[in-house]
Motif scaffolding. Structure first.
Motif, mmCIF file in Angstrom:
data_model
loop_
_atom_site.group_PDB
_atom_site.id
_atom_site.type_symbol
_atom_site.label_atom_id
_atom_site.label_comp_id
_atom_site.label_asym_id
_atom_site.label_seq_id
_atom_site.Cartn_x
_atom_site.Cartn_y
_atom_site.Cartn_z
ATOM 1 N N ARG A 118 0.826 -1.217 0.000
ATOM 2 C CA ARG A 118 0.000 0.000 0.000
ATOM 3 C C ARG A 118 0.859 1.265 0.000
ATOM 4 N NH1 ARG A 118 0.293 -1.785 5.241
ATOM 5 N NH2 ARG A 118 0.773 -0.197 6.850
ATOM 6 N N LEU A 119 2.106 1.159 0.464
ATOM 7 C CA LEU A 119 2.991 2.317 0.536
ATOM 8 C C LEU A 119 3.951 2.399 -0.645
ATOM 9 C CD1 LEU A 119 3.799 2.179 4.354
ATOM 10 C CD2 LEU A 119 2.118 3.620 3.187
ATOM 11 N N LEU A 120 3.819 1.483 -1.574
ATOM 12 C CA LEU A 120 4.667 1.463 -2.774
ATOM 13 C C LEU A 120 3.891 1.873 -4.018
ATOM 14 C CD1 LEU A 120 6.421 -1.993 -2.153
ATOM 15 C CD2 LEU A 120 7.371 0.272 -1.657
ATOM 16 N N ALA A 121 2.667 2.324 -3.828
ATOM 17 C CA ALA A 121 1.773 2.552 -4.962
ATOM 18 C C ALA A 121 2.217 3.712 -5.843
ATOM 19 C CB ALA A 121 0.349 2.793 -4.457
ATOM 20 N N ASP A 122 2.812 4.740 -5.260
ATOM 21 C CA ASP A 122 3.264 5.891 -6.040
ATOM 22 C C ASP A 122 4.393 6.580 -5.288
ATOM 23 O OD1 ASP A 122 2.106 8.287 -4.398
ATOM 24 O OD2 ASP A 122 0.431 6.904 -4.631
ATOM 25 N N THR A 123 5.108 7.443 -6.012
ATOM 26 C CA THR A 123 6.302 8.063 -5.448
ATOM 27 C C THR A 123 5.988 8.930 -4.245
ATOM 28 O OG1 THR A 123 7.385 8.040 -7.617
ATOM 29 C CG2 THR A 123 8.265 9.562 -5.974
ATOM 30 N N ALA A 124 4.912 9.712 -4.300
ATOM 31 C CA ALA A 124 4.592 10.611 -3.199
ATOM 32 C C ALA A 124 4.287 9.833 -1.920
ATOM 33 C CB ALA A 124 3.408 11.501 -3.571
ATOM 34 N N THR A 125 3.514 8.756 -2.040
ATOM 35 C CA THR A 125 3.179 7.942 -0.872
ATOM 36 C C THR A 125 4.430 7.308 -0.284
ATOM 37 O OG1 THR A 125 0.984 7.474 -1.753
ATOM 38 C CG2 THR A 125 1.815 5.979 -0.067
ATOM 39 N N TYR A 126 5.279 6.784 -1.154
ATOM 40 C CA TYR A 126 6.508 6.146 -0.687
ATOM 41 C C TYR A 126 7.424 7.155 -0.008
ATOM 42 C CZ TYR A 126 11.038 3.856 -0.700
ATOM 43 O OH TYR A 126 12.251 3.346 -0.312
ATOM 44 N N ARG A 127 7.658 8.291 -0.645
ATOM 45 C CA ARG A 127 8.565 9.286 -0.081
ATOM 46 C C ARG A 127 8.069 9.776 1.279
ATOM 47 N NH1 ARG A 127 13.169 8.142 -2.320
ATOM 48 N NH2 ARG A 127 12.939 7.878 -4.559
ATOM 49 N N ALA A 128 6.768 9.953 1.416
ATOM 50 C CA ALA A 128 6.229 10.392 2.699
ATOM 51 C C ALA A 128 6.467 9.347 3.781
ATOM 52 C CB ALA A 128 4.734 10.693 2.563
ATOM 53 N N ALA A 129 6.405 8.077 3.404
ATOM 54 C CA ALA A 129 6.563 6.999 4.382
ATOM 55 C C ALA A 129 8.010 6.832 4.846
ATOM 56 C CB ALA A 129 6.061 5.682 3.792
ATOM 57 N N VAL A 130 8.984 7.169 3.989
ATOM 58 C CA VAL A 130 10.388 6.925 4.342
ATOM 59 C C VAL A 130 11.131 8.176 4.781
ATOM 60 C CG1 VAL A 130 10.479 4.971 2.740
ATOM 61 C CG2 VAL A 130 11.269 7.222 1.976
ATOM 62 N N ALA A 131 10.520 9.350 4.619
ATOM 63 C CA ALA A 131 11.217 10.596 4.924
ATOM 64 C C ALA A 131 11.433 10.765 6.424
ATOM 65 C CB ALA A 131 10.424 11.780 4.381
ATOM 66 N N LEU A 132 12.583 11.334 6.770
ATOM 67 C CA LEU A 132 12.854 11.742 8.142
ATOM 68 C C LEU A 132 12.562 13.234 8.264
ATOM 69 C CD1 LEU A 132 16.219 9.875 8.845
ATOM 70 C CD2 LEU A 132 13.880 9.082 9.221
ATOM 71 N N PRO A 133 12.077 13.682 9.420
ATOM 72 C CA PRO A 133 11.697 15.095 9.564
ATOM 73 C C PRO A 133 12.895 16.020 9.425
ATOM 74 C CG PRO A 133 11.642 13.976 11.685
ATOM 75 C CD PRO A 133 11.840 12.916 10.656
ATOM 76 N N GLU A 134 12.839 16.921 8.467
ATOM 77 C CA GLU A 134 13.939 17.841 8.247
ATOM 78 C C GLU A 134 14.065 18.787 9.443
ATOM 79 O OE1 GLU A 134 15.560 20.900 4.778
ATOM 80 O OE2 GLU A 134 13.804 19.618 4.442
ATOM 81 N N GLY A 135 15.268 18.871 9.999
ATOM 82 C CA GLY A 135 15.475 19.731 11.145
ATOM 83 C C GLY A 135 14.896 19.183 12.434
ATOM 84 N N GLY A 136 14.523 17.907 12.444
ATOM 85 C CA GLY A 136 13.934 17.310 13.638
ATOM 86 C C GLY A 136 14.960 17.109 14.740
ATOM 87 N N SER A 137 14.461 16.976 15.966
ATOM 88 C CA SER A 137 15.335 16.682 17.086
ATOM 89 C C SER A 137 15.855 15.255 16.979
ATOM 90 C CB SER A 137 14.577 16.859 18.401
ATOM 91 O OG SER A 137 13.564 15.870 18.520
ATOM 92 N N GLU A 138 16.848 14.931 17.812
ATOM 93 C CA GLU A 138 17.382 13.572 17.838
ATOM 94 C C GLU A 138 16.276 12.563 18.101
ATOM 95 O OE1 GLU A 138 20.900 10.863 18.039
ATOM 96 O OE2 GLU A 138 20.548 12.867 17.237
ATOM 97 N N GLU A 139 15.391 12.891 19.040
ATOM 98 C CA GLU A 139 14.299 11.974 19.380
ATOM 99 C C GLU A 139 13.318 11.817 18.220
ATOM 100 O OE1 GLU A 139 15.335 14.533 21.173
ATOM 101 O OE2 GLU A 139 16.293 13.478 22.845
ATOM 102 N N GLU A 140 13.006 12.914 17.540
ATOM 103 C CA GLU A 140 12.083 12.852 16.400
ATOM 104 C C GLU A 140 12.684 12.057 15.247
ATOM 105 O OE1 GLU A 140 9.710 17.097 16.948
ATOM 106 O OE2 GLU A 140 11.669 17.042 15.946
ATOM 107 N N LEU A 141 13.969 12.263 14.991
ATOM 108 C CA LEU A 141 14.626 11.522 13.910
ATOM 109 C C LEU A 141 14.672 10.035 14.223
ATOM 110 C CD1 LEU A 141 17.559 13.987 13.191
ATOM 111 C CD2 LEU A 141 15.703 13.423 11.617
ATOM 112 N N GLU A 142 14.988 9.691 15.457
ATOM 113 C CA GLU A 142 15.038 8.277 15.826
ATOM 114 C C GLU A 142 13.646 7.644 15.724
ATOM 115 O OE1 GLU A 142 15.863 5.393 19.662
ATOM 116 O OE2 GLU A 142 17.128 7.161 19.397
ATOM 117 N N ARG A 143 12.634 8.345 16.186
ATOM 118 C CA ARG A 143 11.279 7.796 16.122
ATOM 119 C C ARG A 143 10.861 7.532 14.675
ATOM 120 N NH1 ARG A 143 9.379 10.857 19.650
ATOM 121 N NH2 ARG A 143 8.704 12.592 18.325
#
Length: 247
Positions: A118-143
């Motif tokens: 379900r998360l491989l259906a299109d590029t936008a869905t996939y990218r949203a699922a694998v992206a790490l939060p830009e500028g996120g804290s250490e805890e947010e990035l790890e989560r």
């Protein structure tokens, strides 16, 4: 004979063969199956090698030929071709020097995680699922990194079960989805390859041509580079990465 492009490229100052290198400390995060480790994924155009420098663990691999688990201990050297789905398992402080073919391509999106369909259906869905939060804290990035790891393990388990049951279609469907996801980026990848790994091979061709003619002039243009990591502890797919800019 080398091409005109090769004749112009007598020296290539990237790492030998245009490879990329990083130092990896594999995640020790527990997962639902009781193992600790990283995110299963596949590379579409890059072979990958592991030189184990510390700790112990294993790499689980999945292809159309089946599932395998290869032990990893200091001194081990393991490599595999594009198309091998791989998951690193950490049994204690596993540390690896990672060698990647085609420096720059993995960072440009050559890797595809084994997410549920379900998360491989299109590029936008996939990218949203694998992206790490830009500028996120250490805890947010790890989560976020742990969440995408767990999603990939969910998909990996389904693929492994199907392969071991003799059903090739789920793996074939994943391959098709991965190819569709990366297709828009292939043109840019080709340029990275042309100026990286291909240029390195062409430089060797040019040097052989010159030596065959009795010309060793390229030796006078020799140079050396030394690099420190450009980033330390970056959240990667399989663990925390120290990254070198070698291209």
């Amino acid at each position: 004979m080398s091409t005109p492009e090769a004749s112009a490229a007598a020296v290539h100052d990237g790492l030998p063969g245009g490879i990329g290198v990083s130092r990896l400390r594999v995640y020790d995060w527990p997962s639902a199956d009781g193992l600790r480790g990283g995110t299963p994924h596949v590379h579409l155009t890059c072979s990958e090698g592991y030189a184990v420098t510390g700790g112990r663990g294993a790499v689980q691999t999945l292809t159309a030929s089946g599932f395998e688990q290869t032990p990893l201990t200091p001194g081990a050297l393991v490599w595999f071709t594009p198309g091998v789905i791989h998951r690193l398992v950490n049994d204690g402080d596993l540390t690896i020097t990672v060698l990647m073919q085609n420096c720059g391509l993995p960072e440009a999106g050559d890797a595809v995680l084994t997410l549920p369909p379900r998360l491989l259906a299109d590029t936008a869905t996939y990218r949203a699922a694998v992206a790490l939060p830009e500028g996120g804290s250490e805890e947010e990035l790890e989560r976020a990194a742990r969440h995408r790891r767990d999603l990939a393990l969910e998909g990996f388990a389904v693929l492994r079960e199907a392969v071991e049951a003799g059903d090739p279609e789920p793996l074939a469907a994943f391959h098709r989805a991965a190819g569709a996801l990366v297709r828009p980026f292939v043109g840019a990848w080709r340029e990275r390859w042309r100026t990286g790994a291909a240029a390195a091979a062409n430089a060797t061709g040019a040097q052989l041509d010159r030596l065959e003619r009795g010309d060793a002039g390229h030796l006078a243009r020799a140079r050396i580079r030394a690099e420190r990591p450009s980033a330390r502890g970056r959240f990667g797919m399989c663990g925390r990465l120290d990254v070198y800019e070698t291209g």
